[in-house]
Scaffold this active site. Structure first.
Site, PDB file in Angstrom:
ATOM      1  CG  ASP A   5     104.151  36.483  55.101  1.00 22.48           C
ATOM      2  OD1 ASP A   5     104.840  35.500  54.799  1.00 22.48           O
ATOM      3  OD2 ASP A   5     103.022  36.700  54.625  1.00 22.48           O
ATOM      4  NE  ARG A  55     107.175  33.336  51.117  1.00 21.34           N
ATOM      5  CZ  ARG A  55     106.147  33.608  51.918  1.00 21.34           C
ATOM      6  NH1 ARG A  55     105.972  34.824  52.399  1.00 21.34           N
ATOM      7  NH2 ARG A  55     105.293  32.666  52.246  1.00 21.34           N
TER       8      ARG A  55
END
Length: 322
Positions: A130, A178
């Site tokens: 992330d 992502r």
């Protein structure tokens, strides 16, 4: 003063974060976290898998400033990896380098990341890095690049509000990515400030990676973006196994089930643990409309009080600077 500014302030307030950890379940945190421990998150994974939905698991953690807490986070993630393997569930790992020592010592952080990626690789489990604020962006990319020299189960996130997002997307087009809009307050020197600019760049990035990338995770709750993607992949004959939609646990549950039922790959982002507050505030900052998606379930009387106290502190802080 925007609503986004308020939520970002709340996400960075250690006092409110500590209070939320202490009273999390009483505040309704179970609506936005998939459990407070590994056993509970495993049950959440199995329930979603039974409905045709895969999962990515995030061991929540904020304000990690010492090695002891970083090592504890690593141990939690390693336990999740082992449980995913032994119980044969459809899930992978999402982690933040900052939780593993990025702000303490980069060599120490890399060693922790290496141990996690190695363990996951042994079981064929993907690990997603992330992304956080701009100050951590490039060191996070460097960690990933070093690990990709030895492992093939690592990917990351591209944040659409950064000016350099397309350059990074092109650089890492052979990596599973992502794509998100971005959830931190960034300077106008490095990031778009208007919603329109961010939205336009977000769609541009999605389209590029669908056409040129390895695998695309499209993280959004916006039904307009989802419908656009459906039309785009149909027009360009992009197979469904080249991408997935992602949403957060507790948000737009019916749409998650609908997309899975329509045959699209769908992945739910499962945060777990008591340290949920900063994570949730950033989700609201990223898209204030998210408030409406969980209002009935989350905003108990105590939660509203906590938010009100935080907003009041934010306003007082702004006034004191004038």
């Amino acid at each position: 003063m925007s609503l986004k500014d308020v939520f970002l302030y709340l996400s960075e307030n250690e006092v409110l974060n500590s209070a939320a950890q202490k009273y999390g379940l009483q505040l309704g945190a179970q609506s936005v976290v998939a459990g407070t421990n590994i056993d509970e998150v495993m049950e959440s994974i199995k329930a979603l898998n039974a409905q045709g939905i895969s999962c990515t698991v995030d061991n929540l953690g904020e304000f990690v400033y010492d090695k002891e807490h970083a090592l504890q986070a690593k141990d939690n993630i390693l336990q999740v990896i082992e449980r995913i393997h032994t119980e044969g569930v459809d899930a992978h790992i999402s982690l933040k380098p900052s939780q593993l020592g990025q702000d303490i010592d980069e060599a120490f952080c890399y060693d922790n990341l290496y141990d996690i990626v190695k363990a996951a690789h042994a079981h064929g489990i993907f690990v997603n890095f992330d992304m956080e604020n701009y100050a951590r962006l490039h060191s996070s990319f460097t960690f990933m690049e070093r690990l990709l020299e030895q492992f093939d189960n690592v990917g990351t996130v591209i944040q659409a509000y950064f000016f350099e997002a397309m350059d990074n997307l092109e650089k890492y087009k052979d990596v599973r990515l992502r794509i998100v809009k971005g959830a931190y307050k960034e300077s106008a020197d490095v990031a778009y400030q208007s919603k329109l600019d961010i939205d336009q760049n977000y769609v541009k990035l999605i389209e590029y990676h669908l056409l040129h990338g390895k695998f695309t995770s499209i993280a959004t709750h916006d039904h307009n973006v989802i419908e656009h993607v459906k039309q785009f992949v149909a027009q360009h004959d992009i197979p469904k196994d080249q991408f997935e939609f992602q949403m957060l646990y507790g948000f737009r549950k019916e749409m998650q089930l609908q997309l899975a039922a329509e045959g699209y790959n769908f992945c739910t982002y499962l945060p777990f643990g008591n340290d949920w507050y900063g994570y949730f505030m950033r989700r609201l900052a990223e898209r204030p409309q998210n408030v409406a998606l969980v209002t009935n379930e989350l905003l108990t009387k105590k939660t509203k009080t906590l938010l009100a106290v935080g907003a009041g502190a934010f306003i007082l802080g702004r006034l004191s600077k004038k």
